[in-house]
Structure formats: C-alpha cells, structure tokens
Design an enzyme around this catalytic site. Structure first.
Site, PDB file in Angstrom:
ATOM      1  N   ASP A 173      -1.625 -10.571   8.863  1.00 57.69           N
ATOM      2  CA  ASP A 173      -1.247 -10.094   9.121  1.00 57.69           C
ATOM      3  C   ASP A 173      -1.029  -9.013   9.062  1.00 57.69           C
ATOM      4  O   ASP A 173      -2.229  -7.935   8.033  1.00 57.69           O
ATOM      5  CB  ASP A 173      -0.283  -9.869   7.860  1.00 57.69           C
TER       6      ASP A 173
ATOM      7  N   HIS B  37      12.428  -7.130  -0.180  1.00 54.06           N
ATOM      8  CA  HIS B  37      12.072  -6.231  -1.794  1.00 54.06           C
ATOM      9  C   HIS B  37      13.405  -6.648  -2.186  1.00 54.06           C
ATOM     10  O   HIS B  37      14.716  -6.965  -1.363  1.00 54.06           O
ATOM     11  CB  HIS B  37      11.404  -5.023  -2.072  1.00 54.06           C
TER      12      HIS B  37
ATOM     13  N   HIS C 286      34.748 -28.889 -16.310  1.00 55.18           N
ATOM     14  CA  HIS C 286      33.596 -29.478 -14.714  1.00 55.18           C
ATOM     15  C   HIS C 286      33.107 -30.502 -15.375  1.00 55.18           C
ATOM     16  O   HIS C 286      32.448 -31.469 -14.795  1.00 55.18           O
ATOM     17  CB  HIS C 286      32.723 -28.122 -15.133  1.00 55.18           C
TER      18      HIS C 286
ATOM     19  N   ARG D 119      -0.092 -10.960  13.530  1.00 57.75           N
ATOM     20  CA  ARG D 119       1.054  -9.997  13.152  1.00 57.75           C
ATOM     21  C   ARG D 119       1.301  -9.025  13.049  1.00 57.75           C
ATOM     22  O   ARG D 119       0.370  -8.449  12.479  1.00 57.75           O
ATOM     23  CB  ARG D 119       2.058 -11.237  11.967  1.00 57.75           C
TER      24      ARG D 119
ATOM     25  N   THR E 223      10.827  -2.114   2.593  1.00 58.78           N
ATOM     26  CA  THR E 223       9.705  -2.293   1.716  1.00 58.78           C
ATOM     27  C   THR E 223       9.918  -1.186   0.730  1.00 58.78           C
ATOM     28  O   THR E 223       9.718  -1.416  -1.049  1.00 58.78           O
ATOM     29  CB  THR E 223       8.953  -0.974   2.306  1.00 58.78           C
TER      30      THR E 223
HETATM   31  C1  HCA Z   1       3.103  -3.098   1.026  1.00 61.60           C
HETATM   32  C2  HCA Z   1       3.467  -3.833   2.292  1.00 61.60           C
HETATM   33  C3  HCA Z   1       4.177  -4.093   2.057  1.00 61.60           C
HETATM   34  C4  HCA Z   1       4.481  -4.870   3.285  1.00 61.60           C
HETATM   35  C5  HCA Z   1       4.679  -5.716   3.799  1.00 61.60           C
HETATM   36  C6  HCA Z   1       4.577  -6.582   5.394  1.00 61.60           C
HETATM   37  C7  HCA Z   1       5.454  -3.383   2.510  1.00 61.60           C
HETATM   38  O1  HCA Z   1       3.006  -3.363  -0.534  1.00 61.60           O
HETATM   39  O2  HCA Z   1       4.365  -1.986   0.595  1.00 61.60           O
HETATM   40  O3  HCA Z   1       3.283  -6.788   5.386  1.00 61.60           O
HETATM   41  O4  HCA Z   1       5.187  -7.145   6.281  1.00 61.60           O
HETATM   42  O5  HCA Z   1       6.940  -3.981   1.678  1.00 61.60           O
HETATM   43  O6  HCA Z   1       6.274  -3.373   3.102  1.00 61.60           O
HETATM   44  O7  HCA Z   1       4.076  -5.403   1.184  1.00 61.60           O
HETATM   45 CU    CU Z   2       5.980  -5.707   0.261  1.00 63.31          CU
END
Ligand code: HCA
Ligand code: CU
Length: 380
Positions: A92, A195, A290, A132, A166
C-alpha cells in the site's frame, strides 16, 4: 452491500495509536486472531520504519495465514525495494497531495508526485505484487489533481487506488460524491481509509461502499493516530445490519470479542462501555416496554442478534422503569409458583425500592423469593 473487503490495519494504523507497543509475539497473536475472523487483508507497518518492523513483516508473511499480507510504504523506491524483500503479498503506497502536505511536509509538486508514483507502481508490479496507490488527506486535496493522478495510475494497471480522510474532516455525503466521481474515472478497485475525529468513520465507510468503493481500512477498537479510524467491530455491525447472511457466512463474528480483548489489553485500554457488539451494555434491555417486547420477539428491539456474535442478551429488571412482564419472566427462570397478580405486586415493590436505591438482580430475586415464601406460609 455485499462483496466488500476489509483491510485490517491494527498492525499499521493501530501501531500509531498513542499507547500501542506490539512486540513480535503480540503482533503474531493479533494477526492470527484477525485471520480467524476472516479479514481479507492485514496491513503491517512499513519495514522502513525500523529493523524490528522489517523482521515482523517477514515473520507475519511466513505464517501461512489466509489473509493477504500488505505493508504500507511511502511512495519511494527505497521503501518499495525493502518491502518486496519481506515476502508480503502487496504494498500500500501512499503520498500526500493536499496543499498542507505539499507545503509543510514533503514539499513536492503534482508532476513530481505523479512521476514518482508511476515509477514506484511499475516497479512493484514488475515484481508480481499487488499495489495500491493512495493520496493522504484526499478530502483537502484539489479534485482535479486527485482525479488526474488516479487516472494516471489506473492506466498503468495499479491494483487499487485509495482515498484517505487523514484528518477526519469528511462527512458521508462528501464521501459518497468523491467516491462516485472516482468510480467513473478509474476501473480498478477503490480502497477507503477514514479517521474518526468527528465520529463519521463508520458512516463514511458505508457511504464509500454505496458509491462503489471495494475495500475499507479498519483497526480493532478503531485504534490509530489521534482518536483512530473505522473500528472493525463497528463496521461489521454496520454491514451485518445491511446483509446479515453475507457477513455471517464470510466472517467469524464470534471472534470479534477475543481480538478486541487481546488488543485492549495490549494497549492498556478497556473496551468502551458503549462499544459496538461487545460494549458491556450492547445487548442489555431496560425499560419495561422494551423488556416485554424483547421477551416476545427479540427482533422488536434488536437489529443485531447477540448469538451471531457469541454474546448474550440481558434484560435488566431491578429498576424503576421495570415492568411486570419482565419480572414474570424472572419468576419463570427461578421456577417460582407465582401468578401474574403476584408478579405485578412484586413489580410495584421493586419500583418503590428502586426509587430509593439501586437494586441488583440479587435484590430482585430476594424480593421474589420472600414473597413466594410468605405466600406459601399463608401470610404477606
Ligand atoms: C497517516 C497515513 C494514513 C494513510 C492512509 C492510506 C492516513 O498516518 O497519515 O494509506 O490510505 O490516514 O492518511 O494512515
Ligand atoms: Cu490513517
């Protein structure tokens, strides 16, 4: 939605969780437990991170797990070369494309990024591995930049492209739109990484799949950088609610609790009380209305069948919201000879006491047994 794939990143994103320190034995234990659930891929920390990380990629690749093993590397030839030597099934590759990352992190322009991506992808492919390509901070990147780089890597045969939220800024509608657009531009698979800073990580994953994404990144209990990413258990709950048979047949859902316990202990946290599936109250029913319906037919108030997850249902009766049907059910469990009228009287007593102090199930049982005894001896 069925036919999605899980890229389980506890051993990569999860290692970025504040409390995470996994030695080799712990990584192997987690990898095996995740493999027992049946996740499609395991993503491991970059071998370029440290010597131990490099060795761990080798060790886990050689375990002979059903899951494919990936490692996560920067878009650099050096990292790619190092990773290929570890025996993983795929890489990746990630690079930042938002103006923030271009300005404050690596300082490269889009032309440089595109050329570098093509070089690295071609190299990995020439070694016969999956590759990827994803862009960090996709949702704050320029859309034209994004689509043109994805198009370029799709053209040279990348296995998957990835979108990463991210910073956790995206909402489900934005995710749906971006993935839908990307789906019309590339023909390869689409992986998404979310996230959870604003609590949208599961909903965003679902929206991505609805829009045509094929792979979702997860971690156990959602651990990762800051407050983490899409949790494995929560995603499985979400997908089960949509297509129960598919999810039940593909994954061993009864193993979720075990892997969560292993990870929680390893990173020194407790499983949250309100966790999906395994939280201590996830299958506890309380209000009398319930409880009555649940006892007649659990589906009335349960979208997840606890048995499918190796969990048990609990009907709480020692409180002021209780109802006599639930109390009656307890009477039957205790095999006491009490009528509906009796159960109603004890229920009134429970409510009276519960207004004064919290009651345990033991307290309720004592009330029932005392009433039963008094009845048998002829006085109340
Ligand atoms: C980070 C990297 C990542 C990578 C996600 C991915 C993110 O730690 O900044 O490879 O698609 O959140 O961007 O975890
Ligand atoms: Cu990440």
């Amino acid at each position: 939605i069925s036919n999605f794939k899980i890229i389980e990143s506890t051993l990569r994103e999860g290692e970025q969780f504040a409390n995470a320190f996994f030695d080799t034995a712990k990584k192997v234990e987690i990898a095996k437990a995740l493999d027992a659930i049946g996740v499609d891929y395991l993503e491991l920390t970059s071998p370029a991170a440290s010597e131990q990380s490099y060795n761990d990629c080798k060790t886990i690749s050689s375990l002979g797990l059903k899951a494919k093993i990936l490692t996560h590397v920067r878009c650099h030839m050096d990292d790619a070369k190092l990773a290929i030597d570890t025996g993983v099934d795929g890489l990746d590759v990630v690079i930042g494309t938002s103006s923030y990352l271009r300005e404050f992190s690596h300082g490269k322009d889009m032309e440089y990024i595109t050329n570098k991506a093509i070089e690295v992808i071609n190299y990995i492919k020439s070694k016969g591995l999956e590759v990827r390509f994803s862009t960090e901070d996709s949702f704050r990147s320029d859309l034209v930049d994004l689509l043109s780089i994805y198009k370029a890597v799709d053209k040279i045969g990348v296995t998957r492209v990835g979108i990463a939220d991210t910073v956790g800024c995206a909402n489900p509608r934005q995710v749906y739109e971006l993935v839908k657009t990307l789906r019309s531009v590339v023909s390869c698979d689409i992986e998404c990484h979310f996230h959870n800073d604003t609590g949208c990580a599961i909903a965003n994953a679902y929206a991505a799949l609805e829009a045509g994404a094929t792979h979702i990144d997860t971690s156990v209990l959602g651990i990762g950088e800051r407050n983490g990413i899409t949790p494995l258990g929560g995603l499985l709950a979400r997908m089960y609610a949509g297509d129960k048979e598919y999810v039940k047949n593909k994954y061993d859902l009864t193993m979720i609790r075990e892997v969560e316990n292993i990870v929680a202990e390893a990173v020194e946290v407790t499983v949250p009380f309100n966790n999906y599936i395994t939280g201590y109250c996830a299958f506890t029913h309380k209000a009398g209305i319930h409880a009555k319906a649940i006892l007649n037919n659990p589906s009335t108030y349960e979208i997840l069948n606890p048995q499918d997850f190796g969990m048990t249902r609990y009907v709480s009766i020692g409180h002021r919201l209780t109802g006599w049907n639930a109390v009656k059910n307890r009477v039957e469990q205790l095999d006491l000879d009490l009528t509906d009228e009796d159960a109603k009287r004890v229920t009134a007593k429970i409510k009276e006491l519960a207004d004064v102090r919290p009651l345990s199930l033991d307290d309720v049982d004592t009330l029932l047994r005392t009433y039963h005894h008094a009845k048998g001896t002829g006085g109340h």
